[in-house]
Design a protein around this motif. Structure first.
Motif, PDB file in Angstrom:
ATOM      1  N   VAL A 166      50.250  80.024   4.860  1.00  0.00           N
ATOM      2  CA  VAL A 166      51.583  79.659   5.753  1.00  0.00           C
ATOM      3  C   VAL A 166      52.238  78.361   5.235  1.00  0.00           C
ATOM      4  O   VAL A 166      51.100  77.503   5.277  1.00  0.00           O
ATOM      5  CB  VAL A 166      51.498  79.732   7.427  1.00  0.00           C
ATOM      6  N   PRO A 167      53.369  78.212   4.935  1.00  0.00           N
ATOM      7  CA  PRO A 167      53.817  76.698   4.504  1.00  0.00           C
ATOM      8  C   PRO A 167      53.376  75.678   5.525  1.00  0.00           C
ATOM      9  O   PRO A 167      53.831  76.267   6.763  1.00  0.00           O
ATOM     10  CB  PRO A 167      55.309  77.095   4.164  1.00  0.00           C
ATOM     11  N   ALA A 168      52.966  74.752   5.273  1.00  0.00           N
ATOM     12  CA  ALA A 168      52.637  73.692   6.436  1.00  0.00           C
ATOM     13  C   ALA A 168      53.693  73.339   7.362  1.00  0.00           C
ATOM     14  O   ALA A 168      53.436  72.922   8.492  1.00  0.00           O
ATOM     15  CB  ALA A 168      52.042  72.401   5.630  1.00  0.00           C
ATOM     16  N   ALA A 169      54.847  73.251   6.821  1.00  0.00           N
ATOM     17  CA  ALA A 169      56.029  72.690   7.578  1.00  0.00           C
ATOM     18  C   ALA A 169      56.207  74.033   8.558  1.00  0.00           C
ATOM     19  O   ALA A 169      57.213  73.645   9.748  1.00  0.00           O
ATOM     20  CB  ALA A 169      57.263  72.551   6.886  1.00  0.00           C
ATOM     21  N   LEU A 170      55.895  74.963   8.644  1.00  0.00           N
ATOM     22  CA  LEU A 170      56.183  76.183   9.409  1.00  0.00           C
ATOM     23  C   LEU A 170      54.895  76.544  10.514  1.00  0.00           C
ATOM     24  O   LEU A 170      55.190  77.580  10.988  1.00  0.00           O
ATOM     25  CB  LEU A 170      56.869  77.324   8.572  1.00  0.00           C
ATOM     26  N   GLU A 171      53.990  76.011  10.094  1.00  0.00           N
ATOM     27  CA  GLU A 171      52.768  76.271  10.702  1.00  0.00           C
ATOM     28  C   GLU A 171      52.983  76.055  12.368  1.00  0.00           C
ATOM     29  O   GLU A 171      53.244  75.009  12.683  1.00  0.00           O
ATOM     30  CB  GLU A 171      51.603  75.605  10.240  1.00  0.00           C
ATOM     31  N   VAL A 172      52.730  77.025  12.960  1.00  0.00           N
ATOM     32  CA  VAL A 172      52.491  76.863  14.692  1.00  0.00           C
ATOM     33  C   VAL A 172      51.278  77.457  15.234  1.00  0.00           C
ATOM     34  O   VAL A 172      50.939  78.533  14.677  1.00  0.00           O
ATOM     35  CB  VAL A 172      53.862  77.235  15.249  1.00  0.00           C
ATOM     36  N   ALA A 173      51.059  76.909  16.426  1.00  0.00           N
ATOM     37  CA  ALA A 173      49.631  77.696  16.921  1.00  0.00           C
ATOM     38  C   ALA A 173      50.060  78.899  17.596  1.00  0.00           C
ATOM     39  O   ALA A 173      51.173  78.937  18.321  1.00  0.00           O
ATOM     40  CB  ALA A 173      49.328  76.540  18.091  1.00  0.00           C
ATOM     41  N   VAL A 174      49.332  79.853  17.201  1.00  0.00           N
ATOM     42  CA  VAL A 174      49.481  81.219  17.993  1.00  0.00           C
ATOM     43  C   VAL A 174      48.526  81.319  19.001  1.00  0.00           C
ATOM     44  O   VAL A 174      47.245  81.199  18.916  1.00  0.00           O
ATOM     45  CB  VAL A 174      49.377  82.462  16.731  1.00  0.00           C
ATOM     46  N   PRO A 175      48.938  81.528  20.070  1.00  0.00           N
ATOM     47  CA  PRO A 175      48.087  81.498  21.368  1.00  0.00           C
ATOM     48  C   PRO A 175      47.075  82.740  21.081  1.00  0.00           C
ATOM     49  O   PRO A 175      47.403  83.828  21.124  1.00  0.00           O
ATOM     50  CB  PRO A 175      49.119  81.820  22.493  1.00  0.00           C
ATOM     51  N   VAL A 176      45.622  82.503  21.554  1.00  0.00           N
ATOM     52  CA  VAL A 176      45.069  83.569  21.334  1.00  0.00           C
ATOM     53  C   VAL A 176      44.919  84.735  22.128  1.00  0.00           C
ATOM     54  O   VAL A 176      44.732  85.762  22.003  1.00  0.00           O
ATOM     55  CB  VAL A 176      43.369  82.791  21.530  1.00  0.00           C
ATOM     56  N   HIS A 177      45.344  84.475  23.529  1.00  0.00           N
ATOM     57  CA  HIS A 177      45.532  85.319  24.445  1.00  0.00           C
ATOM     58  C   HIS A 177      46.802  86.301  24.318  1.00  0.00           C
ATOM     59  O   HIS A 177      46.988  87.221  25.188  1.00  0.00           O
ATOM     60  CB  HIS A 177      45.468  84.729  25.933  1.00  0.00           C
ATOM     61  N   SER A 178      47.673  85.994  23.267  1.00  0.00           N
ATOM     62  CA  SER A 178      48.952  86.642  23.306  1.00  0.00           C
ATOM     63  C   SER A 178      48.688  88.139  22.708  1.00  0.00           C
ATOM     64  O   SER A 178      49.524  88.832  22.940  1.00  0.00           O
ATOM     65  CB  SER A 178      49.848  85.742  22.384  1.00  0.00           C
ATOM     66  N   GLY A 179      47.497  88.133  22.093  1.00  0.00           N
ATOM     67  CA  GLY A 179      47.363  89.462  21.367  1.00  0.00           C
ATOM     68  C   GLY A 179      48.067  89.670  20.107  1.00  0.00           C
ATOM     69  O   GLY A 179      47.980  90.621  19.364  1.00  0.00           O
ATOM     70  N   VAL A 180      48.654  88.618  19.714  1.00  0.00           N
ATOM     71  CA  VAL A 180      49.340  88.602  18.379  1.00  0.00           C
ATOM     72  C   VAL A 180      48.380  88.082  17.326  1.00  0.00           C
ATOM     73  O   VAL A 180      47.494  87.341  17.658  1.00  0.00           O
ATOM     74  CB  VAL A 180      50.522  87.514  18.494  1.00  0.00           C
ATOM     75  N   PRO A 181      48.344  88.832  16.194  1.00  0.00           N
ATOM     76  CA  PRO A 181      47.371  88.522  14.933  1.00  0.00           C
ATOM     77  C   PRO A 181      47.668  87.236  14.449  1.00  0.00           C
ATOM     78  O   PRO A 181      48.665  86.537  14.575  1.00  0.00           O
ATOM     79  CB  PRO A 181      47.600  89.434  14.013  1.00  0.00           C
ATOM     80  N   GLN A 182      46.228  86.492  14.313  1.00  0.00           N
ATOM     81  CA  GLN A 182      46.823  85.051  13.523  1.00  0.00           C
ATOM     82  C   GLN A 182      47.134  85.304  12.186  1.00  0.00           C
ATOM     83  O   GLN A 182      47.057  86.483  11.499  1.00  0.00           O
ATOM     84  CB  GLN A 182      45.041  84.577  13.499  1.00  0.00           C
TER      85      GLN A 182
END
Length: 337
Positions: A166-182
């Motif tokens: 992922v481009p560094a400028a677009l990186e965001v934390a993906v909540p673990v509990h969200s069920g969304v893949p990392q």
């Protein structure tokens, strides 16, 4: 009603909006395009504006239905403002294109790359208030969503293949509990979710607006010119709100900047500035019956008042400085005695 019935039970749908903003202060939605895997609809939101909120609220807020939009930043705001609609579960193909580091994140690029369809750029700035819509404009609007679900499939596969790249400028934390893949797909879904969480706010004009505009436009002006710029910007916003016109229609940016630089002192001088070579503005925004031309004397007075206020402030500051120097001198003399 038929469209809403057919949307029952779908797991994915594509959406797009066509908007008009030039002859309105806040703007308004003119069309809503909706596509499923098997059908396309182009909805006249001007005639059905009062019905769309209740008709689409459930499906757009249903987390079990994925909504696919491209560059949804404005669409999210317009849906809230015009229809009270909120989107839950968004896949933004514009966000996906950016995370995948495409050379262009435009819808036109995705349509050509993944669907082999070349969009007609003439309609990107078309007047979508027109009724009845010409067949070519209707076709353009339909195609904005017709291919979008297939494009989303392709982008999703590419995001999964990208893994955690992922481009560094677009990186965001993906909540673990969200069920969304990392990884790349998770970043796109999280960025899409954050777009959905933004709330529409009516444009506000504050004392800092002129500084923000000057910075954004890269302007460096002398104090009295900056004062005129601030006053003209405030007049433009105030007038646009009162007339329900866009600020660009009331006074184009280039005209505003030039008036702040030239500081005309009469209506004749003002009209000379806006009519000088190089100021060819579409939409007749500087024509004889435009707000700027009709209110030329008022605009001149705004400029004169700004100049006088600056002069008065400069005089007051100079007087204060002299007074301070005199007081310091008197204190020095008393101290010597």
């Amino acid at each position: 009603a038929a469209m809403v019935q057919q949307l029952q039970g779908v797991k994915q749908l594509a959406l797009d909006l066509e908007h008009h903003s030039y002859r309105s202060y806040q703007g308004f939605t003119c069309l809503l395009q909706v596509s499923t895997r098997t059908a396309d609809w182009v909805v006249d939101t001007l005639s059905l504006r009062g019905q769309l909120g209740s008709a689409l609220a459930d499906v757009l807020a249903d987390p079990a239905v994925e909504k696919v939009l491209h560059g949804a930043d404005s669409d999210i705001q317009w849906l809230q403002r015009d229809f009270g609609l909120f989107i839950v579960n968004l896949f933004d193909t514009g966000q996906a294109a950016r995370v995948l580091n495409y050379p262009s994140a435009s819808l036109a690029h995705l349509l050509e790359k993944h669907a082999g369809y070349k969009a007609d750029k003439r309609y990107q700035l078309a007047d979508w208030r027109v009724r009845p819509l010409p067949a070519d404009m209707l076709h353009y609007a339909r195609c904005d969503t017709h291919f979008l679900l297939g494009i989303a499939d392709t982008l999703r596969a590419e995001l999964l293949s990208a893994g955690r790249c992922v481009p560094a400028a677009l990186e965001v934390a993906v909540p673990v509990h969200s069920g969304v893949p990392q990884g790349a797909l998770g970043v796109v879904l999280e960025r899409s979710r954050r777009l959905c969480a933004t709330l529409y706010q009516k444009p506000a004009f504050t004392n800092a607006t002129y500084l923000e505009a000057a910075t954004r436009w890269g302007l460096t002006l002398a104090p009295r010119n900056m004062a005129a710029f601030a006053a003209l910007l405030a007049w433009r916003d105030r007038t646009a709100r009162a007339l329900d016109e866009s600020t660009g229609y009331v006074m184009p940016k280039a005209v505003l900047v030039e008036l702040a630089r030239k500081l005309p002192e009469s209506a004749v001088e003002l009209r000379s500035v806006i009519n000088q070579q190089g100021f060819g503005f579409g939409g007749n925004s500087t024509s004889s019956n435009s707000p700027l031309s009709v209110r030329a004397e008022e605009v001149v007075q705004v400029i004169v008042n700004a100049k006088e206020s600056t002069a008065a402030a400069t005089t007051a500051a100079a007087a204060a400085s002299i007074s301070q120097a005199q007081q310091e001198e008197q204190h020095h003399l008393r101290h010597q005695q």
